[in-house]
Design a protein around this motif. Structure first.
Motif, mmCIF file in Angstrom:
data_model
loop_
_atom_site.group_PDB
_atom_site.id
_atom_site.type_symbol
_atom_site.label_atom_id
_atom_site.label_comp_id
_atom_site.label_asym_id
_atom_site.label_seq_id
_atom_site.Cartn_x
_atom_site.Cartn_y
_atom_site.Cartn_z
ATOM 1 N N ALA A 18 -7.599 -9.796 5.014
ATOM 2 C CA ALA A 18 -8.635 -9.978 3.991
ATOM 3 C C ALA A 18 -8.087 -10.858 2.879
ATOM 4 C CB ALA A 18 -9.079 -8.629 3.414
ATOM 5 N N SER A 66 -15.284 -4.347 3.010
ATOM 6 C CA SER A 66 -15.153 -5.729 2.516
ATOM 7 C C SER A 66 -16.045 -6.005 1.309
ATOM 8 C CB SER A 66 -15.441 -6.752 3.619
ATOM 9 O OG SER A 66 -14.493 -6.637 4.659
ATOM 10 N N LEU A 112 -11.481 -2.260 1.273
ATOM 11 C CA LEU A 112 -10.955 -2.820 2.511
ATOM 12 C C LEU A 112 -11.669 -2.288 3.744
ATOM 13 C CD1 LEU A 112 -7.141 -2.834 1.684
ATOM 14 C CD2 LEU A 112 -8.798 -4.685 1.447
ATOM 15 N N ASP A 125 -1.596 -7.126 7.147
ATOM 16 C CA ASP A 125 -1.232 -5.939 7.919
ATOM 17 C C ASP A 125 0.115 -6.225 8.583
ATOM 18 O OD1 ASP A 125 -0.879 -3.835 9.652
ATOM 19 O OD2 ASP A 125 -2.836 -4.022 10.642
ATOM 20 N N TYR A 148 0.499 -2.279 4.597
ATOM 21 C CA TYR A 148 -0.337 -3.371 4.126
ATOM 22 C C TYR A 148 0.284 -3.938 2.859
ATOM 23 C CZ TYR A 148 -4.341 -2.795 7.271
ATOM 24 O OH TYR A 148 -5.161 -2.764 8.371
ATOM 25 N N ILE A 167 -4.345 -10.093 1.664
ATOM 26 C CA ILE A 167 -3.998 -8.784 2.211
ATOM 27 C C ILE A 167 -3.491 -8.973 3.641
ATOM 28 C CG2 ILE A 167 -4.753 -6.415 2.597
ATOM 29 C CD1 ILE A 167 -5.096 -7.323 -0.290
ATOM 30 N N THR A 178 -7.380 2.254 0.181
ATOM 31 C CA THR A 178 -8.651 1.689 0.638
ATOM 32 C C THR A 178 -9.158 0.564 -0.262
ATOM 33 O OG1 THR A 178 -9.943 3.324 -0.617
ATOM 34 C CG2 THR A 178 -9.321 3.891 1.660
ATOM 35 N N SER A 209 0.853 -1.187 0.000
ATOM 36 C CA SER A 209 0.000 0.000 0.000
ATOM 37 C C SER A 209 0.891 1.240 0.000
ATOM 38 C CB SER A 209 -0.898 0.007 1.235
ATOM 39 O OG SER A 209 -1.479 1.286 1.427
#
Length: 353
Positions: free
Chosen positions: A70, A107, A104, A56, A42, A54, A88, A37
């Motif tokens: 996710a 969802s 994100l 973190d 991310y 995805i 996002t 990101s």
């Protein structure tokens, strides 16, 4: 050793106190692409298992502190991924000819019926003439298409001479490597529907990967014969002489005085410094290079399998890489129990000050 065309880069002494942290178990097949990101720690991982994962990695002190947050379930091999500029939205480019998106925050997911052949690459791009985020997608149907997520059909399309094998975009520049071994440069700010410049690849015979520096002033490509190239987009820019160099090669263990040559699976410029380029290869190694000073900043020990993808974090202080089988030796060397993992390599100091 200083180098010119086709020479090996000199290597800086190692001894750094860097550290590696494995990501939690995720992809069940080879990872085709990694993307950070632009606004947070991310990481998106596109996999041949049909998902975009995805993570973190805000707290990356151990595998237990990196969280899977996710997954976009596609159902077909995913060949590329990216984040929107505000972080996002995550997207994936799939072999079923579609683009898959996930918000994100909510969802919620969405699908774009994108191309008539597999979608090889996707990037969020900035086009000043539009007032919304735009996705650029490159496909084996020989087009680059532009998408406004509010519309089900592309807002524009650019015809290319051949299939898109690799693509990247940053700043005003989009660079698409095609099956005819050319790199096509598009100025997104001036005219996204026009090929600004087509460059015959200085590598042969196939472009395997493309990276554009954060400011859009440089591009780099990797090839399947253990070579990479780094060049400027505008010839008036004298900050980097046109450059090709050997990498991902080693002395043969089966034949005297011969060299084994491996594919360069990925190239990636650091967002924090346009002189810094990372390469990853089928030989199971990855390296970081200073393309202006013309030497290797860091080399790393061989890992358990080919390195198939890599991506610098937004501050350039970490590099995520993926290990998995890359099919470079054919199906007969594919093993169901081959290790598949994503690793975060954290640098102890800035690679370029």
């Amino acid at each position: 050793m200083a180098f010119g065309k086709g020479k090996s880069l000199t290597s800086a002494a190692n001894g750094q106190k860097d550290r590696d942290v494995d990501f939690p178990k995720g992809p069940e097949d080879t990872v085709s692409a990694l993307r950070w990101s632009p606004v947070a720690n991310y990481l998106a991982a596109a996999s041949w298992d049909g998902k975009v994962y995805i993570y973190d990695a805000t707290n990356s002190t151990s595998s237990a502190t990196i969280k899977g947050v996710a997954a976009i379930t596609v159902g077909a091999p995913v060949l590329d991924c990216d984040f929107s500029k505000d972080g996002t939205i995550a997207i994936g480019a799939a072999a079923d000819r579609k683009i898959y998106l996930m918000d994100l925050n909510s969802s919620q997911t969405m699908t774009l019926e994108a191309h008539t052949s597999p979608v090889r690459s996707v990037r969020f791009v900035t086009i000043p003439a539009t007032n919304a985020p735009v996705i650029a997608s490159g496909s084996w149907d020989k087009t680059v298409r532009y998408w406004d997520m509010r519309q089900p059909q592309p807002i524009a399309a650019l015809q290319l001479p051949e299939r898109v094998y690799a693509m990247d975009a940053a700043g005003p520049l989009l660079a698409a490597g095609t099956a005819d071994n050319h790199l096509h440069l598009i100025d997104l700010h001036a005219n996204p529907l026009h090929i600004w410049k087509s460059v015959k690849s200085p590598l042969s015979p196939k472009i395997s990967s493309v990276s554009v520096s954060a400011d859009g002033s440089r591009w780099a490509i990797g090839g399947i014969e253990g070579r990479a190239a780094a060049q400027v987009a505008n010839e008036k820019d004298k900050s980097l002489s046109n450059l090709t160099f050997k990498c991902h090669r080693e002395a043969s263990t089966s034949a005297k005085n011969q060299t084994d040559v491996y594919a360069v699976n990925a190239v990636c410029y650091s967002p924090a410094h346009k002189d810094v380029l990372a390469t990853a290869g089928s030989d199971g190694t990855y390296s970081v290079w200073d393309v202006v000073a013309r030497h290797r900043l860091r080399s790393f020990p061989k890992v358990s399998g080919p390195v198939t993808a890599l991506s610098f974090s937004r501050d350039g202080m970490a590099l995520a890489y993926a290990v998995g089988y890359d099919w470079s030796k054919g199906y007969q060397h594919s093993k169901a129990d081959a290790e598949k993992k994503i690793v975060l390599h954290c640098f102890d100091e800035a690679l370029k000050k």
